[in-house]
Design an enzyme around this catalytic site. Sequence first.
Site, PDB file in Angstrom:
ATOM      1  N   GLY A  44      12.376 -25.797 -13.653  1.00 42.99           N
ATOM      2  CA  GLY A  44      11.619 -26.421 -14.756  1.00 42.99           C
ATOM      3  C   GLY A  44      10.112 -26.352 -14.602  1.00 42.99           C
ATOM      4  O   GLY A  44       9.456 -27.386 -14.508  1.00 42.99           O
ATOM      5  N   THR A  70       6.571 -27.253  -6.696  1.00 52.10           N
ATOM      6  CA  THR A  70       6.433 -28.455  -7.532  1.00 52.10           C
ATOM      7  C   THR A  70       5.025 -29.034  -7.408  1.00 52.10           C
ATOM      8  O   THR A  70       4.420 -29.446  -8.415  1.00 52.10           O
ATOM      9  CB  THR A  70       7.477 -29.503  -7.092  1.00 52.10           C
ATOM     10  OG1 THR A  70       8.771 -28.903  -7.172  1.00 52.10           O
ATOM     11  CG2 THR A  70       7.436 -30.737  -7.963  1.00 52.10           C
ATOM     12  N   ASP A 105      12.523 -26.797   4.502  1.00 50.95           N
ATOM     13  CA  ASP A 105      11.940 -25.608   5.142  1.00 50.95           C
ATOM     14  C   ASP A 105      10.773 -25.948   6.079  1.00 50.95           C
ATOM     15  O   ASP A 105      10.411 -25.127   6.914  1.00 50.95           O
ATOM     16  CB  ASP A 105      11.437 -24.616   4.080  1.00 50.95           C
ATOM     17  CG  ASP A 105      12.526 -24.190   3.118  1.00 50.95           C
ATOM     18  OD1 ASP A 105      13.704 -24.269   3.491  1.00 50.95           O
ATOM     19  OD2 ASP A 105      12.192 -23.784   1.994  1.00 50.95           O
ATOM     20  N   GLY A 138      15.204 -21.707   5.138  1.00 46.01           N
ATOM     21  CA  GLY A 138      13.829 -21.806   5.644  1.00 46.01           C
ATOM     22  C   GLY A 138      12.846 -20.953   4.877  1.00 46.01           C
ATOM     23  O   GLY A 138      11.659 -20.977   5.141  1.00 46.01           O
ATOM     24  N   GLN A 164      22.872 -27.493   4.587  1.00 51.33           N
ATOM     25  CA  GLN A 164      21.653 -27.979   5.246  1.00 51.33           C
ATOM     26  C   GLN A 164      20.846 -28.911   4.361  1.00 51.33           C
ATOM     27  O   GLN A 164      19.975 -29.627   4.826  1.00 51.33           O
ATOM     28  CB  GLN A 164      20.770 -26.784   5.640  1.00 51.33           C
ATOM     29  CG  GLN A 164      21.416 -25.903   6.668  1.00 51.33           C
ATOM     30  CD  GLN A 164      20.834 -24.496   6.666  1.00 51.33           C
ATOM     31  OE1 GLN A 164      19.954 -24.188   7.449  1.00 51.33           O
ATOM     32  NE2 GLN A 164      21.316 -23.634   5.786  1.00 51.33           N
TER      33      GLN A 164
HETATM   34  O1  F6P Z   1      13.292 -24.410  -0.366  1.00 51.12           O
HETATM   35  C1  F6P Z   1      14.509 -24.976  -0.054  1.00 51.12           C
HETATM   36  C2  F6P Z   1      15.609 -23.958  -0.082  1.00 51.12           C
HETATM   37  O2  F6P Z   1      16.797 -24.604   0.329  1.00 51.12           O
HETATM   38  C3  F6P Z   1      15.362 -22.685   0.739  1.00 51.12           C
HETATM   39  O3  F6P Z   1      15.546 -22.896   2.112  1.00 51.12           O
HETATM   40  C4  F6P Z   1      16.323 -21.723   0.093  1.00 51.12           C
HETATM   41  O4  F6P Z   1      15.867 -20.408   0.220  1.00 51.12           O
HETATM   42  C5  F6P Z   1      16.303 -22.145  -1.352  1.00 51.12           C
HETATM   43  O5  F6P Z   1      15.830 -23.473  -1.400  1.00 51.12           O
HETATM   44  C6  F6P Z   1      17.645 -22.074  -2.043  1.00 51.12           C
HETATM   45  O6  F6P Z   1      17.483 -22.369  -3.402  1.00 51.12           O
HETATM   46  P1  F6P Z   1      18.694 -22.717  -4.375  1.00 51.12           P
HETATM   47  O7  F6P Z   1      19.006 -24.171  -4.191  1.00 51.12           O
HETATM   48  O8  F6P Z   1      18.172 -22.431  -5.729  1.00 51.12           O
HETATM   49  O9  F6P Z   1      19.867 -21.874  -3.987  1.00 51.12           O
END
Ligand code: F6P
Length: 373
Positions: free
Chosen positions: A84, A126, A148, A191, A295
């Site tokens: 968003g 954000t 991360d 990460g 995670q």
């Molecule tokens: O930035 C947090 C994170 O979990 C990253 O570690 C990962 O690359 C990404 O977001 C995954 O995004 P989504 O939740 O859109 O799959």
Amino acid sequence: MGRSEGRPKIRRIGICTGGGDAPGLNAVIRAAVKTALHLGWEVVGIRRGFDGLFVPGMAKRLGAQDVAGILSMGGTILGTTNRGNPFEYRMKAGKRTIVKDVSGAIVQRVKSLGLDAIAVIGGDGTLAIAKRLADMGVPVVGVPKTIDNDMPGTVVTFGFDTAVSTATDALDKLHSTAQSHQRTMVVEVMGRYAGWIALNAGVAGGADVILIPEIPFDLDVICRKVEERYWRKRNFAIVVAAEGARPTGAGMFTREARETGRQEVLLGGVAEYVAAEIAKRTGRETRSLVLGHLQRGGQPTTFDRLLGTRFGGAAIRLIAEGRFGRMVCLRPPLIDSVPLAEVAIGKPRLVSVECDTILSARNMGVSLGDRIV
Ligand code: F6P
């Protein structure tokens, strides 16, 4: 002039969570809401990040009962999205999907909701949006969030400790099955462009090889380390790969192109690649797995609850003092703040390749996938 003399008159504030979720978000919300209510302010919960300031009916008063019992809960009671971006907003126009800048409407909505300030809890993407809204006159304060741990301006973000604990727990579990089957296991952790989760979980979980984006890897080196484990009759090996880890001279592994409205591409695939190469080059039985969103889920650790609570309280103090356009941060042992302009710079905070954690790992014989030992 003392700070109290310059304090703005605050009656009502908004609070929103944007980007990927992270354990500890609810601790921040709870602390911010309870502190604001204690000051006699009203709090409006804005749902699904900045979407809640654009789509009608997504902003609702929050009372004490709304935040009761959420301290230990993962996720965010406000919902979130990493799509968003109001400056690049995807919407339907008949049968077509168009992309529009709706930031002006967001500024108007902040006014029509009577919000004297907004606390925005989010990561780099954000908070970069929050900074642009601040430049348009919206009184904003930021709270850094991401598993991360790559947010500039703060020594640590909440969510990171929980993610590292989850990844370390997974490594502990993989040790026993790897040992039983005499296998090499390659685990991919999140990460993004930084190796914080891989490095910290890898060291805490006793990995043999740790691959991070900051140190491009050489497959010959990895295979030599794996073979060495078998020669030494350890008969199994554990490799941790950050999703952003990459071979020397090559790019990161991506799953799809960047979507409009999203800040970044999705990374993924390095563990599968490394496992296949190890199996091919050494003939050792090898398996790969991706820990993925595990995670980001689950109960926040004590550290993350405490940090989230300290950040939430500090964000309200910034608003009370009229110190807008700033982000709360941790400078141990203190909570402090920095201008959003200094942190929303589009550059992640990376692991220093000379840090003591890497040095200690190398000195214990852990391979970082490069030729330095
Ligand atoms: O930035 C947090 C994170 O979990 C990253 O570690 C990962 O690359 C990404 O977001 C995954 O995004 P989504 O939740 O859109 O799959």
